[in-house]
Motif scaffolding. Structure first.
Motif, PDB file in Angstrom:
ATOM      1  N   UNK A 141       0.559  -1.186  -0.383  1.00 32.67           N
ATOM      2  CA  UNK A 141      -0.077   0.068   0.003  1.00 32.67           C
ATOM      3  C   UNK A 141       0.904   0.676   0.348  1.00 32.67           C
ATOM      4  N   UNK A 142       2.073   0.821   0.745  1.00 35.00           N
ATOM      5  CA  UNK A 142       2.228   1.986   0.964  1.00 35.00           C
ATOM      6  C   UNK A 142       3.733   2.621  -0.306  1.00 35.00           C
ATOM      7  N   UNK A 143       4.264   1.651  -0.653  1.00 32.63           N
ATOM      8  CA  UNK A 143       5.108   1.447  -1.957  1.00 32.63           C
ATOM      9  C   UNK A 143       4.381   1.365  -3.259  1.00 32.63           C
ATOM     10  N   UNK A 144       4.008   2.090  -3.811  1.00 31.73           N
ATOM     11  CA  UNK A 144       3.824   1.455  -5.067  1.00 31.73           C
ATOM     12  C   UNK A 144       4.752   0.730  -6.482  1.00 31.73           C
ATOM     13  N   UNK A 160      13.081  11.309 -12.420  1.00 28.97           N
ATOM     14  CA  UNK A 160      13.786  12.172 -11.329  1.00 28.97           C
ATOM     15  C   UNK A 160      12.020  11.899 -10.001  1.00 28.97           C
ATOM     16  N   UNK A 161      11.397  11.405 -10.274  1.00 33.04           N
ATOM     17  CA  UNK A 161       9.396  11.814 -10.309  1.00 33.04           C
ATOM     18  C   UNK A 161       9.360  10.424  -9.401  1.00 33.04           C
ATOM     19  N   UNK A 162       8.740  10.465  -8.413  1.00 28.56           N
ATOM     20  CA  UNK A 162       8.552   8.927  -6.990  1.00 28.56           C
ATOM     21  C   UNK A 162       7.204   9.531  -6.423  1.00 28.56           C
ATOM     22  N   UNK A 163       6.551   8.459  -5.837  1.00 26.39           N
ATOM     23  CA  UNK A 163       5.032   8.622  -4.702  1.00 26.39           C
ATOM     24  C   UNK A 163       5.257   6.929  -3.995  1.00 26.39           C
ATOM     25  N   UNK A 164       4.577   7.778  -2.365  1.00 25.01           N
ATOM     26  CA  UNK A 164       4.462   6.932  -1.512  1.00 25.01           C
ATOM     27  C   UNK A 164       2.749   7.224  -1.540  1.00 25.01           C
ATOM     28  N   UNK A 166       3.638  13.021  -3.636  1.00 26.85           N
ATOM     29  CA  UNK A 166       4.591  13.158  -5.302  1.00 26.85           C
ATOM     30  C   UNK A 166       5.538  13.704  -4.459  1.00 26.85           C
ATOM     31  N   UNK A 167       7.206  13.596  -4.596  1.00 30.23           N
ATOM     32  CA  UNK A 167       8.343  13.646  -4.499  1.00 30.23           C
ATOM     33  C   UNK A 167       9.147  14.071  -5.592  1.00 30.23           C
ATOM     34  N   UNK A 168       9.753  14.805  -6.109  1.00 33.13           N
ATOM     35  CA  UNK A 168      11.276  14.781  -6.630  1.00 33.13           C
ATOM     36  C   UNK A 168      12.240  13.885  -6.144  1.00 33.13           C
ATOM     37  N   UNK A 169      13.587  13.561  -6.500  1.00 34.24           N
ATOM     38  CA  UNK A 169      13.888  12.337  -6.050  1.00 34.24           C
ATOM     39  C   UNK A 169      15.741  13.331  -5.810  1.00 34.24           C
ATOM     40  N   UNK A 170      15.273  14.772  -4.832  1.00 35.75           N
ATOM     41  CA  UNK A 170      16.464  15.025  -4.595  1.00 35.75           C
ATOM     42  C   UNK A 170      16.665  15.565  -3.463  1.00 35.75           C
ATOM     43  N   UNK A 171      17.942  15.000  -2.934  1.00 36.92           N
ATOM     44  CA  UNK A 171      17.742  14.140  -1.466  1.00 36.92           C
ATOM     45  C   UNK A 171      18.886  14.873  -1.498  1.00 36.92           C
ATOM     46  N   UNK A 172      19.156  15.329   0.725  1.00 38.00           N
ATOM     47  CA  UNK A 172      19.992  16.349   1.425  1.00 38.00           C
ATOM     48  C   UNK A 172      20.908  16.042   1.768  1.00 38.00           C
ATOM     49  N   UNK A 173      21.889  16.066   2.142  1.00 36.70           N
ATOM     50  CA  UNK A 173      23.841  15.813   1.749  1.00 36.70           C
ATOM     51  C   UNK A 173      24.210  16.409   2.570  1.00 36.70           C
ATOM     52  N   UNK A 174      24.692  17.258   3.501  1.00 36.30           N
ATOM     53  CA  UNK A 174      25.821  17.365   5.031  1.00 36.30           C
ATOM     54  C   UNK A 174      27.137  16.931   4.332  1.00 36.30           C
ATOM     55  N   UNK A 175      27.961  17.536   3.637  1.00 30.78           N
ATOM     56  CA  UNK A 175      29.641  17.228   3.703  1.00 30.78           C
ATOM     57  C   UNK A 175      29.663  16.096   3.836  1.00 30.78           C
ATOM     58  N   UNK A 176      28.930  16.297   2.518  1.00 33.93           N
ATOM     59  CA  UNK A 176      28.995  14.933   1.254  1.00 33.93           C
ATOM     60  C   UNK A 176      28.069  13.166   1.903  1.00 33.93           C
ATOM     61  N   UNK A 177      27.482  13.694   3.140  1.00 32.12           N
ATOM     62  CA  UNK A 177      27.095  12.574   3.887  1.00 32.12           C
ATOM     63  C   UNK A 177      25.664  12.339   3.848  1.00 32.12           C
ATOM     64  N   UNK A 199       9.074  11.253   0.856  1.00 32.43           N
ATOM     65  CA  UNK A 199       7.987  11.310   1.206  1.00 32.43           C
ATOM     66  C   UNK A 199       6.834  12.026   2.572  1.00 32.43           C
ATOM     67  N   UNK A 200       7.496  11.800   3.531  1.00 39.02           N
ATOM     68  CA  UNK A 200       6.654  11.333   4.467  1.00 39.02           C
ATOM     69  C   UNK A 200       7.234  13.046   5.514  1.00 39.02           C
ATOM     70  N   UNK A 201       8.745  13.149   5.177  1.00 37.54           N
ATOM     71  CA  UNK A 201       8.251  14.707   5.892  1.00 37.54           C
ATOM     72  C   UNK A 201       8.226  15.324   4.340  1.00 37.54           C
ATOM     73  N   UNK A 202       7.443  15.693   3.690  1.00 37.63           N
ATOM     74  CA  UNK A 202       6.831  16.114   2.983  1.00 37.63           C
ATOM     75  C   UNK A 202       5.237  16.546   3.597  1.00 37.63           C
ATOM     76  N   UNK A 203       5.266  15.208   4.269  1.00 36.27           N
ATOM     77  CA  UNK A 203       3.488  14.866   3.986  1.00 36.27           C
ATOM     78  C   UNK A 203       3.527  16.101   5.908  1.00 36.27           C
ATOM     79  N   UNK A 204       4.515  16.039   6.460  1.00 33.47           N
ATOM     80  CA  UNK A 204       5.334  16.387   7.951  1.00 33.47           C
ATOM     81  C   UNK A 204       5.377  18.144   7.969  1.00 33.47           C
TER      82      UNK A 204
END
Length: 704
Positions: free
Chosen positions: A155-158, A169-173, A185-196, A216-221
């Motif tokens: 249900x959660x992971x189509x 570059x688009x995904x949904x959960x 719906x989200x794009x797939x750009x992920x946050x990195x800090x100091x290469x991590x 996606x859960x962060x977007x919802x929240x």
């Protein structure tokens, strides 16, 4: 005994018929593999289950349509950029990091990080998850449990997305929010800090489902910051749409062990947490982390010394860091366990997963969380035929309906707030029969809003208040044992703010009739009023059947192992092999087409449940096996007959070296004995002998 086939018809007595039938088809490979429950079977990947193909009332978060947006990007040759949750510090949140670090955040797509990225590799597993810098262990612990229960995971992971086909570059959960499933719906750009990775990072470098789902859960929240600290109970509900109950381990219910057993048997999601909010993420010398959430991945009783030991398997979302006490990896307790059992249960790796005794579990952890579509974790005692129904009510708290700030007066609540009535027709005094869940909903533009203190009263009709529950959490859920009568639930809040609430009343039904004209749904429950959610054979069939609405031997094997090997007593004799399931299917296959229809499966289901009850009843020493005398008694209880010669052959054919028969072999044996006995009786028409041709005989023994 002469079982040779003669050119002409031969007279067969019922004794010869059964002897030949018992020795013909292989039913179960030998062995004593311990398979305690489906919570101990590992990842399922994307196997076809017949589970829901779509969700009812699916809402599009921010009105974004995944298919439309992806098609638009593909037609223009562009990668999707989500303006509603941009690659910007606003999506991180202003207080998660110091300002200087916030501006050092870089956003990268998986295609920039790996030459050949995948959404999923070799199935979905809790071991794919390793917590990052964000303190969202509460969400990841729930996610780890979700990976074990594919009926919710799908249900959660189509499945209609990935990096190989139609990548844009688009995904949904999907998540459950306040009574509805929401597609995010989200794009797939992920946050990195100091290469991590700032967020969760996968154990396999080119597998990205954990990081994208977390985004996606962060977007919802509202932001990643809003994942930094939270309630495991909230995440369990958001990932399932189910009902969750928290149990204090410092003041546990007297039937805690029965609740754990019922939860494992009914494939619930389970988690636990330690105390120490002021000492969060402090690892003790024994390996347990304070102020931290964990996943419960298994619970089982195993033979130990001269008795049984109840042990619990737990996983740390960090992906490392384990308990160092009794029953941990390499502890001396495992030396006293049968080698085969130890081999099946012990995974001696620093992967964050470990075993501990039930006693140590209660000492080290503060809270146990259990969640399922309905409160099946309260299904213990006399539970055969038990189902749950749910009434759902959505309404609004307004200042006129609130009890007033810091005013807990039941009289005030009853007089000013709406009342919701329900009737308890009967009950079993040994088990709980009512669960009430009250959830508060913040306005859509108030993701950062703090929870109100909410609760409810239960009153008898025209009588005094019986129970009152309050908590400063998003939802307040509790379970009760109520005697027959009419009751009212009164939702209340201590604040004078206007908020919407969802009230769900779950009631146990002891008189469910499988011939009810309410059609079972293959989808997860959507909380339709009075919707029966049960484990009837129709619901089970639809969960595993293919698109042609039939079950083949492979699907039957998966079903039997996941549904019927939940009890530790029925699991000790090993799992259902593919050959055994082919044999069982052939016995029930009235159309001789290699598949079972719903009608044929219904006949099998009733036999299976009957023989499970008989096996548990006749296994008087609770060894997980039947000896010769217990097998004889079981055959008599089933209303069948077997003389000493037939009994000896059955034990020889289906028993182990010690002349014992485990549950799976017992089922194969009894199904064959029952089917062949009735087949003979139908052909004989009351006589003790029948005539069969060589062709008839070969047809019977070569397929059935």
């Amino acid at each position: 005994m002469d079982t040779s086939i003669q050119p002409s018809a031969e007279k067969l007595t019922i004794s010869k018929w059964c002897h030949a039938a018992i020795t013909e088809i292989s039913c179960q490979e030998r062995g004593t593999m311990l398979a305690p429950s489906s919570t101990l079977t590992l990842e399922q990947g994307w196997q076809k289950t017949g589970a829901m193909e779509s969700l009812q009332n699916l809402k599009k978060f921010n009105n974004q349509d995944f298919s439309h947006l992806r098609a638009l990007c593909l037609s223009q040759g562009l990668l999707f950029e989500d303006d509603t949750f941009p690659a910007h510090v606003n999506s991180i949140g202003p207080n998660l990091l110091p300002k200087d670090k916030l501006h050092q955040i870089q956003w990268k797509r998986p295609t920039e990080l790996q030459r050949n990225p995948y959404l999923i590799m070799d199935g979905v597993s809790r071991f794919d998850i390793m917590q990052g810098e964000i303190g969202d262990c509460w969400m990841l612990a729930a996610l780890g449990s979700l990976t074990l229960q594919k009926q919710f995971l799908e249900n959660v992971l189509p499945k209609d997305q990935g990096f190989q086909d139609n990548y844009a570059g688009i995904f949904h959960f999907r998540f459950w929010q306040y009574g509805d499933w929401v597609d995010v719906v989200i794009d797939d750009r992920l946050p990195f800090l100091n290469g991590r990775y700032l967020s969760v990072h996968p154990r396999t470098s080119n597998e990205f489902w954990p990081s994208l789902l977390e985004k996606a859960y962060a977007k919802l929240r509202g932001s990643y910051q809003n994942l930094h600290g939270g309630y495991l109970s909230d995440a369990l509900v958001d990932l399932t749409g189910g009902v969750q109950v928290q149990f204090s381990l410092k003041d546990p219910p007297p039937d805690l062990e029965e609740i754990l057993k019922a939860a494992a048997k009914s494939q619930c999601l389970m988690g636990c947490s330690t105390s120490g909010q002021l000492r969060r993420n402090i690892e003790l010398k024994n390996g347990i982390v304070q102020g931290h959430a964990y996943t419960i991945t298994g619970t089982v009783k195993i033979p130990y010394k001269n008795g049984w030991k109840h042990i619990i398997r737990i996983w740390n979302p960090w992906g490392h860091g384990e308990w160092k006490g009794p029953w941990s990896d390499g502890s001396p307790q495992w030396d006293r366990v049968e080698p085969k059992c130890r081999e099946d249960l012990l995974r001696n790796k620093d992967d964050g997963e470990f075993w501990m005794s039930c006693e140590n579990f209660q000492e080290q952890f503060s809270w146990l969380y259990i969640c399922n579509s309905t409160p099946t974790f309260l299904n213990f005692g006399d539970q055969h035929g038990t189902t749950w129904s749910v009434d759902r009510h959505i309404s609004l708290w307004s200042p006129a309906l609130a009890t007033g700030r810091n005013n807990y007066s039941p009289a005030g609540a009853v007089s000013t707030n709406p009342q919701y009535f329900f009737k308890v027709p009967d009950y079993d005094p040994k088990t709980y029969n009512v669960v009430i869940s009250l959830m508060q909903k913040h306005a859509e533009d108030m993701q950062d809003a703090k929870n109100l203190k909410i609760g409810f009263f239960i009153t008898m009709k025209d009588s005094k208040v019986l129970k009152q529950i309050f908590s400063l959490t998003r939802d307040v859920t509790s379970y009760f044992l109520l005697s027959p009568g009419t009751y009212a639930v009164v939702p209340t809040t201590t604040e004078d703010q206007e908020f919407e609430f969802l009230l769900r009343i779950f009631m146990k039904n002891h008189d469910y009739n499988e011939t009810s004209n309410v059609p079972p749904s293959p989808e997860l429950p959507m909380d339709v009023p009075r919707q029966n959610q049960d484990r009837s054979y129709k619901a089970v069939f639809l969960r595993y059947a293919g698109q042609d609405s039939a079950i083949d031997a492979s699907q039957l094997q998966q079903l039997l192992n996941e549904v019927f090997l939940q009890d530790e007593m029925t699991s000790l004799g090993g799992r259902f092999s593919f050959d055994s399931c082919r044999g069982i299917l052939a016995l029930m296959d009235l159309n001789s087409n290699g598949q079972l229809t719903l009608q044929e499966f219904g006949i099998l289901w009733r036999s299976l449940t009957k023989y499970m009850d008989i096996f548990i009843m006749e296994d008087r020493n609770h060894s997980g096996f039947l000896d010769v005398s217990e097998l004889k008694s079981a055959i008599q209880t089933a209303g069948l007959a077997a003389d000493e010669q037939l009994l000896r052959l059955m034990v020889l054919r289906y028993g182990d070296a010690a002349r014992r028969i485990g549950f799976t072999d017992f089922v194969c044996c009894m199904l064959r004995l029952e089917t062949m006995t009735y087949a003979f009786q139908n052909l004989a028409g009351g006589r003790s002998q029948i005539l069969v041709t060589a062709k008839e005989w070969l047809t019977l023994v070569m397929y059935t």
